[in-house]
Write a protein that holds these residues in place. Structure first.
Motif, mmCIF file in Angstrom:
data_model
loop_
_atom_site.group_PDB
_atom_site.id
_atom_site.type_symbol
_atom_site.label_atom_id
_atom_site.label_comp_id
_atom_site.label_asym_id
_atom_site.label_seq_id
_atom_site.Cartn_x
_atom_site.Cartn_y
_atom_site.Cartn_z
ATOM 1 N N ARG A 69 0.824 -1.199 0.000
ATOM 2 C CA ARG A 69 0.000 0.000 0.000
ATOM 3 C C ARG A 69 0.861 1.253 0.000
ATOM 4 N N VAL A 70 1.932 1.264 0.819
ATOM 5 C CA VAL A 70 2.825 2.419 0.869
ATOM 6 C C VAL A 70 3.547 2.592 -0.469
ATOM 7 N N PHE A 114 10.088 8.795 1.645
ATOM 8 C CA PHE A 114 8.639 8.978 1.513
ATOM 9 C C PHE A 114 7.905 8.087 2.506
ATOM 10 N N ALA A 115 8.330 6.819 2.604
ATOM 11 C CA ALA A 115 7.665 5.879 3.503
ATOM 12 C C ALA A 115 7.786 6.290 4.957
ATOM 13 N N ARG A 150 2.778 6.571 7.312
ATOM 14 C CA ARG A 150 2.972 5.426 8.193
ATOM 15 C C ARG A 150 1.674 5.033 8.904
ATOM 16 N N ASN A 151 1.401 3.739 8.925
ATOM 17 C CA ASN A 151 0.265 3.194 9.686
ATOM 18 C C ASN A 151 -1.045 3.930 9.398
ATOM 19 N N GLU A 152 -1.276 4.166 8.117
ATOM 20 C CA GLU A 152 -2.488 4.893 7.737
ATOM 21 C C GLU A 152 -3.748 4.113 8.103
ATOM 22 N N MET A 153 -3.671 2.804 8.060
ATOM 23 C CA MET A 153 -4.831 1.978 8.369
ATOM 24 C C MET A 153 -5.219 2.097 9.839
ATOM 25 N N GLY A 161 8.954 -2.299 8.864
ATOM 26 C CA GLY A 161 9.341 -1.839 10.184
ATOM 27 C C GLY A 161 8.753 -0.498 10.554
ATOM 28 N N LEU A 162 8.437 0.316 9.556
ATOM 29 C CA LEU A 162 7.821 1.617 9.793
ATOM 30 C C LEU A 162 6.311 1.509 10.001
ATOM 31 N N ASN A 163 5.762 0.334 9.761
ATOM 32 C CA ASN A 163 4.303 0.167 9.790
ATOM 33 C C ASN A 163 3.898 -1.047 10.626
#
Length: 218
Positions: free
Chosen positions: A72-73, A104-105, A111-114, A179-181
């Motif tokens: 998704r990212v 960007f990520a 990050r963790n938009e969900m 790791g960012l999400n």
């Protein structure tokens, strides 16, 4: 009332078109909390935080679609609003608005938009969750949930194919994005595990948990 939460880059246009065809005049497209909801409204679909509309419609049923957070990212990077050329990674594009993919990520809004959208809601609080990587199974389940009458993917319009091929990004980059999400990864993993355990003809991942107050304890 159905509240359909669209997480960006999860086949939103396809789902929007299918729900609009299904509900007709009862379909409402919202980019946030709509100021006015017609009395005939039966389904509100769009980008909004779960709590914002559940507080307004406490007996509504929540539905959504989820996608592998890493893909998704990456999809947002190459195909999101404002991209310079929309090129696929395989075509050699490496930047979005001047940023490399990993920079960007790392942006807070990517990050963790969900989980930021869902807040305290868990998969068990949703009446239906579709998985983008399992389009046919999920669409059949959604059709059962809605009581039939839902058109096939081919009738969904410009995004009739609900899933593009997995992006050709190296494993190290994918691991860094994962790791960012971490919260999103865990949420998505729970959805997949519940889907694995559910009968193929089950309309949802779990029974509806009840009203907003029952689901959250507020």
């Amino acid at each position: 009332m159905i509240l359909s939460i669209h997480i960006p880059k999860t086949s939103g246009l396809s789902i929007r078109n299918l729900l609009k065809q299904h509900y007709g005049a009862g379909f409402v497209l919202a980019g946030g909390i709509p100021a006015d909801v017609p009395a005939m409204a039966r389904c509100i679909h769009g980008h909004f935080a779960a709590a914002s509309l559940m507080a307004r419609f406490p007996t509504a049923r929540l539905i959504t679609w989820v996608r592998d957070p890493v893909d998704r990212v990456i999809s947002s990077y190459y195909h999101g609003p404002g991209e310079s050329n929309g090129a696929h990674p395989d075509g050699g594009a490496e930047r979005f608005q001047g940023l490399p993919l990993l920079e960007f990520a790392a942006l807070p809004q990517q990050r963790n938009e969900m989980t930021r959208c869902f807040g305290r809601m868990r998969p068990s609080d949703f009446a239906f969750i579709g998985i983008v990587e399992r389009p046919d199974r999920s669409l059949a389940r959604l059709r059962t949930f809605l009581g039939g009458g839902l058109a096939p993917w081919a009738d969904a319009g410009s995004e009739s194919e609900p899933l593009t091929p997995r992006y050709a990004v190296d494993s190290g980059t994918r691991a860094a994005i994962a790791g960012l999400n971490h919260p999103d990864i865990e949420w998505y993993r729970e959805c997949v595990e519940r889907d694995d355990r559910a009968p193929a003809n089950s309309p949802s991942l779990s029974p509806w948990a009840g009203s907003w107050r029952e689901a959250t304890g507020t």
